[in-house]
Design a protein around this motif. Structure first.
Motif, mmCIF file in Angstrom:
data_model
loop_
_atom_site.group_PDB
_atom_site.id
_atom_site.type_symbol
_atom_site.label_atom_id
_atom_site.label_comp_id
_atom_site.label_asym_id
_atom_site.label_seq_id
_atom_site.Cartn_x
_atom_site.Cartn_y
_atom_site.Cartn_z
ATOM 1 N N PRO A 6 0.804 -1.232 0.000
ATOM 2 C CA PRO A 6 0.000 0.000 0.000
ATOM 3 C C PRO A 6 0.836 1.281 0.000
ATOM 4 O O PRO A 6 0.437 2.280 -0.608
ATOM 5 N N VAL A 7 1.987 1.249 0.657
ATOM 6 C CA VAL A 7 2.857 2.433 0.662
ATOM 7 C C VAL A 7 3.326 2.721 -0.756
ATOM 8 O O VAL A 7 3.286 3.872 -1.227
ATOM 9 N N LEU A 8 3.747 1.676 -1.464
ATOM 10 C CA LEU A 8 4.169 1.850 -2.858
ATOM 11 C C LEU A 8 3.009 2.322 -3.723
ATOM 12 O O LEU A 8 3.176 3.181 -4.594
ATOM 13 N N LEU A 9 1.820 1.776 -3.451
ATOM 14 C CA LEU A 9 0.651 2.154 -4.244
ATOM 15 C C LEU A 9 0.289 3.622 -4.037
ATOM 16 O O LEU A 9 -0.002 4.341 -5.000
ATOM 17 N N VAL A 10 0.309 4.085 -2.804
ATOM 18 C CA VAL A 10 -0.014 5.491 -2.526
ATOM 19 C C VAL A 10 0.970 6.411 -3.248
ATOM 20 O O VAL A 10 0.581 7.401 -3.858
ATOM 21 N N LEU A 11 2.232 6.064 -3.190
ATOM 22 C CA LEU A 11 3.245 6.877 -3.865
ATOM 23 C C LEU A 11 3.163 6.741 -5.384
ATOM 24 O O LEU A 11 3.590 7.636 -6.112
ATOM 25 N N GLY A 12 2.621 5.633 -5.839
ATOM 26 C CA GLY A 12 2.633 5.366 -7.268
ATOM 27 C C GLY A 12 4.022 4.989 -7.725
ATOM 28 O O GLY A 12 4.426 5.269 -8.836
ATOM 29 N N LEU A 13 4.767 4.345 -6.846
ATOM 30 C CA LEU A 13 6.125 3.888 -7.140
ATOM 31 C C LEU A 13 6.039 2.391 -7.424
ATOM 32 O O LEU A 13 5.760 1.597 -6.529
ATOM 33 N N GLY A 67 3.687 1.349 -9.261
ATOM 34 C CA GLY A 67 2.252 1.312 -8.992
ATOM 35 C C GLY A 67 1.535 0.100 -9.554
ATOM 36 O O GLY A 67 0.698 -0.497 -8.879
ATOM 37 N N ARG A 68 1.841 -0.268 -10.778
ATOM 38 C CA ARG A 68 1.179 -1.439 -11.375
ATOM 39 C C ARG A 68 1.579 -2.720 -10.647
ATOM 40 O O ARG A 68 0.754 -3.587 -10.408
ATOM 41 N N VAL A 69 2.858 -2.826 -10.307
ATOM 42 C CA VAL A 69 3.331 -4.020 -9.588
ATOM 43 C C VAL A 69 2.710 -4.076 -8.196
ATOM 44 O O VAL A 69 2.288 -5.140 -7.735
ATOM 45 N N ALA A 70 2.632 -2.925 -7.516
ATOM 46 C CA ALA A 70 2.019 -2.877 -6.188
ATOM 47 C C ALA A 70 0.548 -3.275 -6.276
ATOM 48 O O ALA A 70 0.051 -4.048 -5.440
ATOM 49 N N ALA A 71 -0.157 -2.765 -7.278
ATOM 50 C CA ALA A 71 -1.568 -3.110 -7.454
ATOM 51 C C ALA A 71 -1.725 -4.589 -7.774
ATOM 52 O O ALA A 71 -2.640 -5.257 -7.262
ATOM 53 N N LEU A 72 -0.828 -5.127 -8.579
ATOM 54 C CA LEU A 72 -0.884 -6.560 -8.899
ATOM 55 C C LEU A 72 -0.610 -7.396 -7.652
ATOM 56 O O LEU A 72 -1.284 -8.396 -7.397
ATOM 57 N N SER A 126 -11.648 -4.866 -8.320
ATOM 58 C CA SER A 126 -11.959 -4.074 -9.518
ATOM 59 C C SER A 126 -11.111 -2.809 -9.572
ATOM 60 O O SER A 126 -10.582 -2.448 -10.628
ATOM 61 N N LEU A 127 -10.977 -2.121 -8.439
ATOM 62 C CA LEU A 127 -10.126 -0.928 -8.395
ATOM 63 C C LEU A 127 -8.671 -1.291 -8.697
ATOM 64 O O LEU A 127 -7.986 -0.591 -9.446
ATOM 65 N N LEU A 128 -8.213 -2.387 -8.107
ATOM 66 C CA LEU A 128 -6.835 -2.817 -8.343
ATOM 67 C C LEU A 128 -6.621 -3.206 -9.803
ATOM 68 O O LEU A 128 -5.584 -2.896 -10.390
ATOM 69 N N ALA A 129 -7.611 -3.872 -10.404
ATOM 70 C CA ALA A 129 -7.491 -4.245 -11.824
ATOM 71 C C ALA A 129 -7.351 -2.997 -12.689
ATOM 72 O O ALA A 129 -6.536 -2.966 -13.615
ATOM 73 N N GLY A 130 -8.129 -1.959 -12.388
ATOM 74 C CA GLY A 130 -8.010 -0.709 -13.130
ATOM 75 C C GLY A 130 -6.627 -0.104 -13.007
ATOM 76 O O GLY A 130 -6.054 0.393 -13.980
ATOM 77 N N LEU A 131 -6.058 -0.168 -11.798
ATOM 78 C CA LEU A 131 -4.716 0.389 -11.584
ATOM 79 C C LEU A 131 -3.644 -0.446 -12.289
ATOM 80 O O LEU A 131 -2.661 0.094 -12.787
ATOM 81 N N VAL A 132 -3.845 -1.752 -12.327
ATOM 82 C CA VAL A 132 -2.894 -2.609 -13.053
ATOM 83 C C VAL A 132 -2.971 -2.298 -14.550
ATOM 84 O O VAL A 132 -1.952 -2.132 -15.214
ATOM 85 N N LEU A 133 -4.181 -2.183 -15.072
ATOM 86 C CA LEU A 133 -4.359 -2.005 -16.517
ATOM 87 C C LEU A 133 -4.004 -0.607 -17.002
ATOM 88 O O LEU A 133 -3.414 -0.453 -18.071
ATOM 89 N N TRP A 134 -4.386 0.427 -16.239
ATOM 90 C CA TRP A 134 -4.195 1.800 -16.710
ATOM 91 C C TRP A 134 -3.115 2.555 -15.945
ATOM 92 O O TRP A 134 -2.823 3.703 -16.254
#
Length: 159
Positions: free
Chosen positions: A89-96, A98-103, A132-140
């Motif tokens: 979640p820390v990586l996801l918030v930063l967007g560092l 981001g796709r890997v963190a969401a996956l 669903s939110l995580l899938a969107g972040l992985v895809l886009w």
């Protein structure tokens, strides 16, 4: 070869302009929506990880008695699950990354659903929403307002 006619070309001019304005607004709001999705999902998983860390004995007991994580021993599942819930979640918030963190959080989410055999319907639906939110972040991706996307022009703007 026949040239394709764009569907919006068949619309009257005022509707075409309204559609174009709507698309422009929606695209301008994308970074905000992506940030909101990142913050929301990250909070859910991060707080779950902190709960596990606060009472490690109970966490180990739950992974031993309640959760049925496939392919892993309860102790390994507890460590990996908790680490994922705290670090990703820390990586996801930063967007560092981001796709890997969401996956990674998607994997944690799926394992959580699979490891609780009698999950109540409302809890299952929450996991579907988070997935669903995580899938969107992985895809886009995490969006322009992220370390991964900061300062980059969108692909559309570069075309």
């Amino acid at each position: 070869m026949t040239e394709m006619i764009r569907p919006d070309a068949l619309l009257p001019a005022p509707l075409r302009r309204a559609h174009a304005a709507f698309v422009t607004l929606a695209e301008a709001l994308q970074p905000l929506a992506q940030l909101a999705a990142r913050l929301f999902v990250a909070q859910v998983f991060f707080l779950a990880g902190l709960t596990k860390l606060r009472d490690w004995e109970t966490t180990l007991l739950l992974f031993t008695e309640e959760y049925r994580v496939p392919l892993l021993s309860p102790a390994v599942a507890a460590v990996l699950g908790t680490a994922g819930e705290v670090l990703l979640p820390v990586l996801l918030v930063l967007g560092l990354g981001g796709r890997v963190a969401a996956l990674g959080l998607s994997v944690v989410n799926v394992v959580a659903v699979l490891s609780v055999p009698e999950m109540p319907e409302p809890a299952f639906m929450l996991h579907v929403f988070w997935g669903s939110l995580l899938a969107g972040l992985v895809l886009w991706g995490p969006g322009r307002w992220s370390v991964d996307g900061g300062g980059r022009a969108s692909a559309r703007a570069q075309d």
